[in-house]
Each structure stands twice: as structure tokens, then as C-alpha cells.
Design an enzyme around this catalytic site. Structure first.
Site, PDB file in Angstrom:
ATOM      1  CG  HIS A   1      -0.262  -0.250   2.524  1.00 36.80           C
ATOM      2  ND1 HIS A   1       0.592   0.651   3.109  1.00 36.80           N
ATOM      3  CD2 HIS A   1      -0.314  -1.323   3.365  1.00 36.80           C
ATOM      4  CE1 HIS A   1       1.032   0.169   4.254  1.00 36.80           C
ATOM      5  NE2 HIS A   1       0.515  -1.028   4.433  1.00 36.80           N
TER       6      HIS A   1
ATOM      7  CG  HIS B   1       4.291  -1.680   2.026  1.00 36.15           C
ATOM      8  ND1 HIS B   1       2.985  -2.085   2.047  1.00 36.15           N
ATOM      9  CD2 HIS B   1       4.916  -2.372   3.010  1.00 36.15           C
ATOM     10  CE1 HIS B   1       2.819  -2.987   2.992  1.00 36.15           C
ATOM     11  NE2 HIS B   1       3.976  -3.178   3.603  1.00 36.15           N
TER      12      HIS B   1
ATOM     13  N   GLY C   1       8.829   0.915   8.541  1.00 34.80           N
ATOM     14  CA  GLY C   1       7.875   1.919   8.985  1.00 34.80           C
ATOM     15  C   GLY C   1       7.724   1.930  10.500  1.00 34.80           C
TER      16      GLY C   1
ATOM     17  CB  SER D   1      -1.120  -5.770   4.517  1.00 33.85           C
ATOM     18  OG  SER D   1       0.071  -5.209   4.008  1.00 33.85           O
TER      19      SER D   1
END
Length: 281
Positions: free
Chosen positions: A33, A36, A148, A187
Site C-alpha cells: 500500500h 510501503h 515503517g 495490509s
């Protein structure tokens, strides 16, 4: 776009790389997404070569059903990566390629980082994380690796892994990317119904309120307030909320002016587990 499924293929591709040409790596479990992609763009900007690994790692799932339901969307992932750049190396191995026939994790001591929060509720989860990250670093040999901050505990553990194992890679944490509602991109969000996706924005809203309250109230008072807010919510179930030192992730009781703190939360929306965190000062 170079796509490799075998370790030997990846190694051969990079065998002619000149010294001084840096490699950046973004390890992922796919179902990519915008969060990323933000990591990938940073890697592209800061390195000569960029590797994105796409591998749903079985050893970090303590729930077999969760592993079975985890989305695997390689074709869509590659299409999304191409919107960032076609000059990306994708490494998408099978479990057999990574583990041979011995799919199990190593055991690690991360100085207690692995025992709190996610570690408390997901048995040996971080042994699985440590195992796959160490394997990927050994295979790809990146100079820089990007993760992240949504998985802030994981980020701290990977930094500790690199320190313990003396792996020559620079681990770089990147800001959380959020949906318009404030929900942290994940996700797992793809599994949320429209109603739950809207309601899940409540998680970040309460984190922001907790940050404001932390300025004048104790950690215990803030924790009790958060717990009370979720008891009123019929669609979201609080698993944990805690305020910790930002470095060692130990839960605090008394604030000190010279320390950095962070709040962490895990919530269930039906059977979908969502996590988030926020810097408090």
C-alpha cells in the site's frame, strides 16, 4: 523491473555491482500500500540499487488462521511498485527457498524488547521476525534497510538484532503513513468492512487525545481513560494500551522531563487485529 524467486538469481544479479554502489532494501510481506511505497521511494532516493522483498513469513505468525488469511497479491504488488519506479529489484521467494524443509525460527534475546506488548500477546513472534530479517540481510546484503514506524517495536528489535549480530546495515525508521481518516495504513485494512474501516479511525483519534492528556495527566490516568473509551465502543475491542519509554519500551509509571515516551495500542475489529502508536513528547 527485475523479479527473482531464487536466492542464486538475486546473488548473480548483484555479483557485478561496483564497490560504493549502495543497496537499499525494503523487506515486506506483500499486500503493498502507500505506506510501503513511501519506504520504497526513500530507498530509491538514497541508494543506487533498491530491493523490495515480498515474503509472507510463516515463522512470525502464532495464529495459523491469521497466516492463512493474510493477503498474497504479488501481481498487484508488482504493478504498484512500477508506479514508483521500474528500476526496482523484487525478491519474492517461496518458504521452501528461504527455509528449505526446516520452517522454524531461531531464538533471540533482544534485551527484553521482545517480551512486552506484541511479544506478550504473540508468542515467539519476534523470534520469527529476527529469523527472517537476518536471513534476508544475509542474502541481499543491503547497506540501508527501511522500516515503517507503525511497527515501532519491530523497528527497535531489528536495530537490536543488527547490533547483536554485528550486521553491517543501517536500519532507518520512517514515519507512519495514514489514510485520510487517520487510520494507520496496513495490509490488514483490506479485510475491514466499510463500516469497520470508518470506525477504526477511532483508534488514532483516541491516540491523539491521549497525547494531549499526557501533557497534564499521569500515564495511569491516561491508560484508564483510554480503557474507558474503548469499553463504550461496540465495534472495537481493546487488547492493550501502554505508555513506554521510547528506547527500551518498558511501561512507565512516573514521567521524567528528559525522557521520550510513546503510546502503543492493539485493537480488534472483529477478528482483524490493528496496531498503532504515537510519540507523546
Amino acid at each position: 523491473m527485475h523479479i527473482f524467486h531464487k536466492i542464486e538469481e538475486l546473488e548473480n544479479h548483484f555479483s557485478t555491482v561496483s564497490k560504493g554502489e549502495s543497496k537499499g532494501m525494503v523487506p515486506t510481506m506483500g499486500a503493498l500500500h502507500s505506506g510501503h511505497i513511501s519506504l520504497v521511494k526513500k530507498a530509491l532516493n538514497e541508494n543506487k540499487h533498491t530491493i523490495v522483498s515480498i515474503f509472507v513469513n510463516p515463522t512470525q505468525f502464532n495464529n495459523a488462521e491469521d497466516l492463512e488469511k493474510y493477503p498474497q497479491t504479488l501481481k498487484e504488488d508488482i504493478a504498484l511498485l512500477e508506479t514508483a519506479s521500474k528500476d526496482i529489484v523484487v525478491f519474492a521467494p517461496s518458504a521452501q527457498e528461504i527455509y528449505n524443509s526446516d520452517i522454524k525460527s531461531e531464538s533471540y534475546n533482544f534485551d527484553g524488547l521482545e517480551k512486552v506488548m506484541e511479544g506478550e500477546f504473540r508468542d515467539r513472534h519476534f523470534d520469527g521476525v529476527g529469523t527472517i530479517v537476518e536471513k534476508l540481510f544475509s542474502i541481499a546484503k543491503p547497506d540501508n534497510a527501511y522500516f515503517g514506524e507503525k511497527d515501532y517495536q519491530q523497528l527497535q528489535i531489528i536495530k537490536k538484532l543488527v547490533e547483536i549480530k554485528k550486521i553491517p546495515v543501517n536500519v532507518i525508521g520512517c514515519p507512519i503513513v495514514r489514510e485520510e481518516s487517520g487510520l494507520a495504513m496496513s495490509s490488514r485494512n483490506k479485510r475491514l468492512t466499510p463500516e469497520l474501516r470508518t470506525e477504526a479511525a477511532f483508534i488514532y483519534k483516541t491516540l491523539k487525545d491521549a497525547k494531549q492528556k499526557f501533557g497534564t495527566e499521569s500515564a495511569l490516568e491516561v491508560t484508564e481513560w483510554i480503557t474507558a473509551q474503548f469499553k463504550k465502543n461496540d465495534l472495537l475491542k481493546l487488547e492493550y494500551f501502554t505508555i513506554t519509554n521510547a528506547d527500551d519500551l518498558q511501561t512507565i509509571k512516573i514521567k521524567s522531563e528528559n525522557k521520550k515516551y510513546r503510546a502503543f495500542i492493539a485493537v480488534y475489529a472483529n477478528d482483524i487485529r490493528l496496531i498503532d502508536n504515537i510519540a507523546l513528547n
